[in-house]
Design a protein around this motif. Structure first.
Motif, PDB file in Angstrom:
ATOM      1  N   UNK A   1      58.938  47.608  29.158  1.00  0.00           N
ATOM      2  CA  UNK A   1      59.475  48.208  27.932  1.00  0.00           C
ATOM      3  C   UNK A   1      58.884  49.602  27.712  1.00  0.00           C
ATOM      4  N   UNK A   2      57.599  49.741  27.979  1.00  0.00           N
ATOM      5  CA  UNK A   2      56.965  51.060  27.874  1.00  0.00           C
ATOM      6  C   UNK A   2      57.658  52.027  28.833  1.00  0.00           C
ATOM      7  N   UNK A   3      57.973  51.555  30.022  1.00  0.00           N
ATOM      8  CA  UNK A   3      58.653  52.410  31.011  1.00  0.00           C
ATOM      9  C   UNK A   3      60.002  52.900  30.500  1.00  0.00           C
ATOM     10  N   UNK A   4      60.705  52.060  29.753  1.00  0.00           N
ATOM     11  CA  UNK A   4      61.971  52.501  29.151  1.00  0.00           C
ATOM     12  C   UNK A   4      61.736  53.706  28.236  1.00  0.00           C
ATOM     13  N   UNK A   5      60.725  53.614  27.391  1.00  0.00           N
ATOM     14  CA  UNK A   5      60.457  54.702  26.437  1.00  0.00           C
ATOM     15  C   UNK A   5      59.963  55.949  27.139  1.00  0.00           C
ATOM     16  N   UNK A   6      59.167  55.797  28.163  1.00  0.00           N
ATOM     17  CA  UNK A   6      58.714  56.963  28.953  1.00  0.00           C
ATOM     18  C   UNK A   6      59.929  57.657  29.539  1.00  0.00           C
ATOM     19  N   UNK A   7      60.852  56.851  30.084  1.00  0.00           N
ATOM     20  CA  UNK A   7      62.063  57.421  30.666  1.00  0.00           C
ATOM     21  C   UNK A   7      62.923  58.113  29.593  1.00  0.00           C
ATOM     22  N   UNK A   8      63.030  57.475  28.426  1.00  0.00           N
ATOM     23  CA  UNK A   8      63.840  58.066  27.360  1.00  0.00           C
ATOM     24  C   UNK A   8      63.249  59.375  26.842  1.00  0.00           C
TER      25      UNK A   8
END
Length: 128
Positions: A119-126
């Motif tokens: 989930x953290x990776x999603x936000x980093x990507x966003x």
């Protein structure tokens, strides 16, 4: 996007999967008390208590996964990477249930951190 929606459905219905061993342990207690299931669940020990905790945690996981995925979809930011992250989250959460049921507490914690990492990776990507 189809796979992301399937992943969302799996996460939303995962508490029902987590209910299966809980219901079995409630039955083993003599009888499934449908009039007072929560009272009965609170008396469970061992696998029954872990199954109850696993189900509760499955409900909690929805609160983290759903907004993340909905944000990815709303921003039209779904990519192969986000699909892989969603699949990884679902797979890790299924392993998490197994770890809970089998009382593999250290593995369960590691799997939980890994799932949250997706989930953290999603936000980093966003945000990049």
């Amino acid at each position: 996007m189809f796979v992301i929606i399937i992943c969302m459905a799996v996460v939303v219905f995962m508490p029902l999967l987590a209910k299966v061993p809980l219901a079995l342990m409630m039955n083993r207690e003599g009888k499934y008390d449908n009039r007072h299931p929560r009272s009965q669940q609170n008396r469970l020990e061992g696998l029954g208590a872990r199954a109850k905790a696993a189900q509760e945690n499955s409900f909690e996981a929805i609160c983290f996964f759903a907004p993340t995925v909905l944000l990815v979809l709303a921003l039209d930011a779904h990519t192969v990477y986000t699909v892989q992250l969603c699949i990884a989250f679902v797979g890790l959460r299924l392993v998490y249930l197994l770890c809970y049921w089998c009382d593999w507490h250290l593995a369960r914690s590691i799997v939980w951190v890994a799932a949250m990492g997706t989930l953290v990776a999603h936000y980093v990507m966003l945000l990049s």
